[in-house]
Design a protein around this motif. Structure first.
Motif, PDB file in Angstrom:
ATOM      1  N   GLU A 255       0.832  -1.201   0.000  1.00 23.26           N
ATOM      2  CA  GLU A 255       0.000   0.000   0.000  1.00 23.26           C
ATOM      3  C   GLU A 255       0.864   1.247   0.000  1.00 23.26           C
ATOM      4  O   GLU A 255       1.972   1.246   0.547  1.00 23.26           O
ATOM      5  CB  GLU A 255      -0.885   0.006   1.246  1.00 23.26           C
ATOM      6  CG  GLU A 255      -1.833  -1.159   1.322  1.00 23.26           C
ATOM      7  CD  GLU A 255      -2.257  -1.423   2.745  1.00 23.26           C
ATOM      8  OE1 GLU A 255      -2.953  -2.402   2.984  1.00 23.26           O
ATOM      9  OE2 GLU A 255      -1.859  -0.644   3.629  1.00 23.26           O
TER      10      GLU A 255
ATOM     11  N   CYS B 141      -2.890   0.035  -3.912  1.00 24.07           N
ATOM     12  CA  CYS B 141      -2.680  -1.320  -3.371  1.00 24.07           C
ATOM     13  C   CYS B 141      -2.190  -2.183  -4.524  1.00 24.07           C
ATOM     14  O   CYS B 141      -2.957  -2.503  -5.441  1.00 24.07           O
ATOM     15  CB  CYS B 141      -3.981  -1.859  -2.794  1.00 24.07           C
ATOM     16  SG  CYS B 141      -3.926  -3.582  -2.272  1.00 24.07           S
TER      17      CYS B 141
ATOM     18  N   TRP C  35     -10.842  -2.484   0.593  1.00 20.50           N
ATOM     19  CA  TRP C  35     -10.213  -1.467   1.433  1.00 20.50           C
ATOM     20  C   TRP C  35     -10.940  -1.447   2.772  1.00 20.50           C
ATOM     21  O   TRP C  35     -12.165  -1.343   2.824  1.00 20.50           O
ATOM     22  CB  TRP C  35     -10.275  -0.096   0.786  1.00 20.50           C
ATOM     23  CG  TRP C  35      -9.291   0.095  -0.326  1.00 20.50           C
ATOM     24  CD1 TRP C  35      -9.524   0.014  -1.659  1.00 20.50           C
ATOM     25  CD2 TRP C  35      -7.898   0.399  -0.181  1.00 20.50           C
ATOM     26  NE1 TRP C  35      -8.362   0.237  -2.359  1.00 20.50           N
ATOM     27  CE2 TRP C  35      -7.354   0.481  -1.471  1.00 20.50           C
ATOM     28  CE3 TRP C  35      -7.052   0.608   0.916  1.00 20.50           C
ATOM     29  CZ2 TRP C  35      -6.007   0.771  -1.711  1.00 20.50           C
ATOM     30  CZ3 TRP C  35      -5.724   0.900   0.685  1.00 20.50           C
ATOM     31  CH2 TRP C  35      -5.207   0.973  -0.614  1.00 20.50           C
TER      32      TRP C  35
ATOM     33  N   ARG D 290     -10.577   0.061   6.981  1.00 21.46           N
ATOM     34  CA  ARG D 290      -9.905   1.063   7.804  1.00 21.46           C
ATOM     35  C   ARG D 290     -10.206   0.799   9.271  1.00 21.46           C
ATOM     36  O   ARG D 290     -11.235   0.216   9.611  1.00 21.46           O
ATOM     37  CB  ARG D 290     -10.334   2.485   7.423  1.00 21.46           C
ATOM     38  CG  ARG D 290     -11.796   2.822   7.720  1.00 21.46           C
ATOM     39  CD  ARG D 290     -12.128   4.205   7.186  1.00 21.46           C
ATOM     40  NE  ARG D 290     -13.509   4.584   7.479  1.00 21.46           N
ATOM     41  CZ  ARG D 290     -14.094   5.681   7.002  1.00 21.46           C
ATOM     42  NH1 ARG D 290     -13.411   6.506   6.201  1.00 21.46           N
ATOM     43  NH2 ARG D 290     -15.341   5.959   7.316  1.00 21.46           N
TER      44      ARG D 290
ATOM     45  N   ILE E 282     -13.303   3.403  -5.930  1.00 24.78           N
ATOM     46  CA  ILE E 282     -12.338   2.312  -6.069  1.00 24.78           C
ATOM     47  C   ILE E 282     -12.217   1.957  -7.543  1.00 24.78           C
ATOM     48  O   ILE E 282     -13.217   1.846  -8.260  1.00 24.78           O
ATOM     49  CB  ILE E 282     -12.756   1.082  -5.221  1.00 24.78           C
ATOM     50  CG1 ILE E 282     -11.648   0.039  -5.179  1.00 24.78           C
ATOM     51  CG2 ILE E 282     -14.067   0.477  -5.701  1.00 24.78           C
ATOM     52  CD1 ILE E 282     -11.905  -1.094  -4.162  1.00 24.78           C
TER      53      ILE E 282
ATOM     54  N   LEU F  57      -7.809   3.682  -4.372  1.00 25.98           N
ATOM     55  CA  LEU F  57      -8.947   4.252  -3.668  1.00 25.98           C
ATOM     56  C   LEU F  57      -8.786   5.767  -3.699  1.00 25.98           C
ATOM     57  O   LEU F  57      -7.916   6.314  -3.016  1.00 25.98           O
ATOM     58  CB  LEU F  57      -9.025   3.756  -2.223  1.00 25.98           C
ATOM     59  CG  LEU F  57     -10.268   4.207  -1.457  1.00 25.98           C
ATOM     60  CD1 LEU F  57     -11.520   3.528  -2.033  1.00 25.98           C
ATOM     61  CD2 LEU F  57     -10.138   3.898   0.041  1.00 25.98           C
TER      62      LEU F  57
ATOM     63  N   TYR G 195      -5.545   2.652   6.959  1.00 26.31           N
ATOM     64  CA  TYR G 195      -6.244   2.020   5.849  1.00 26.31           C
ATOM     65  C   TYR G 195      -5.449   0.793   5.386  1.00 26.31           C
ATOM     66  O   TYR G 195      -4.229   0.861   5.202  1.00 26.31           O
ATOM     67  CB  TYR G 195      -6.408   3.008   4.695  1.00 26.31           C
ATOM     68  CG  TYR G 195      -7.496   4.013   4.944  1.00 26.31           C
ATOM     69  CD1 TYR G 195      -7.349   4.989   5.933  1.00 26.31           C
ATOM     70  CD2 TYR G 195      -8.685   3.989   4.217  1.00 26.31           C
ATOM     71  CE1 TYR G 195      -8.351   5.906   6.192  1.00 26.31           C
ATOM     72  CE2 TYR G 195      -9.700   4.909   4.463  1.00 26.31           C
ATOM     73  CZ  TYR G 195      -9.523   5.862   5.454  1.00 26.31           C
ATOM     74  OH  TYR G 195     -10.526   6.766   5.700  1.00 26.31           O
ATOM     75  N   TYR G 196      -6.173  -0.295   5.194  1.00 25.48           N
ATOM     76  CA  TYR G 196      -5.575  -1.550   4.767  1.00 25.48           C
ATOM     77  C   TYR G 196      -6.273  -2.045   3.505  1.00 25.48           C
ATOM     78  O   TYR G 196      -7.484  -1.867   3.347  1.00 25.48           O
ATOM     79  CB  TYR G 196      -5.754  -2.634   5.828  1.00 25.48           C
ATOM     80  CG  TYR G 196      -5.172  -2.338   7.179  1.00 25.48           C
ATOM     81  CD1 TYR G 196      -5.902  -1.647   8.138  1.00 25.48           C
ATOM     82  CD2 TYR G 196      -3.893  -2.765   7.509  1.00 25.48           C
ATOM     83  CE1 TYR G 196      -5.382  -1.384   9.396  1.00 25.48           C
ATOM     84  CE2 TYR G 196      -3.357  -2.509   8.766  1.00 25.48           C
ATOM     85  CZ  TYR G 196      -4.105  -1.825   9.691  1.00 25.48           C
ATOM     86  OH  TYR G 196      -3.565  -1.568  10.932  1.00 25.48           O
ATOM     87  N   CYS G 197      -5.511  -2.689   2.640  1.00 22.79           N
ATOM     88  CA  CYS G 197      -6.168  -3.410   1.568  1.00 22.79           C
ATOM     89  C   CYS G 197      -6.018  -4.905   1.817  1.00 22.79           C
ATOM     90  O   CYS G 197      -5.076  -5.343   2.482  1.00 22.79           O
ATOM     91  CB  CYS G 197      -5.638  -3.022   0.195  1.00 22.79           C
ATOM     92  SG  CYS G 197      -3.920  -3.419  -0.137  1.00 22.79           S
TER      93      CYS G 197
END
Length: 134
Positions: A6, A22, A36, A38, A70, A81, A94-96
């Motif tokens: 990311e 990502c 995505w 968070r 997205i 994103l 924030y994570y993917c």
């Protein structure tokens, strides 16, 4: 090494924009759902947007619908994103994530975490901090 990478987080004023990326590293995102998520301090992880990398089907949580978009770039093996009109409540890590579609009935199911625990998703990124100042 198989992983999601990311980038794009940072500090922005309320009303501003950021774009998160990502990228799949060591594997192709073809055939995956990409989501995505968070997590803000003291809060549970929230699925905000998910996408079928093959056909582009998308889902957005109500909290971001109309502000976040997205998208995917198949050639770059990357999902983006775009976050516009950011608010202080968007502040979070924030994570993917990537997972195969077969456990889910829809791309929405990946985001709302109704059918499979997130700790069983195939791949997670390292997280990127987004901070929105008011």
């Amino acid at each position: 090494q198989v992983r999601l990478v990311e980038s794009g987080g940072g500090l922005v004023q309320a009303g501003g924009s950021l774009r998160l990326s990502c990228a799949g590293s060591g594997f192709s995102l073809d055939g995956y759902f990409i989501g995505w998520f968070r997590q803000a301090p003291g809060k549970e992880r929230e699925g905000i947007s998910c996408l079928n990398f093959d056909d582009g089907t998308t889902y957005y949580a109500r909290s971001v619908r109309g502000r976040f978009t997205i998208t995917r770039d198949n050639a770059k093996n990357t999902v983006y994103l775009q976050m516009n009109n950011l608010k202080s409540e968007d502040t979070a890590v924030y994570y993917c994530a990537a997972d195969r579609p077969s456990p889910f009935t829809s791309v929405q199911a990946m985001c709302v975490v109704s059918e499979r625990p997130t700790n069983e998703y195939d791949h997670w990124g390292q997280g990127t901090q987004v901070t929105v100042s008011s």
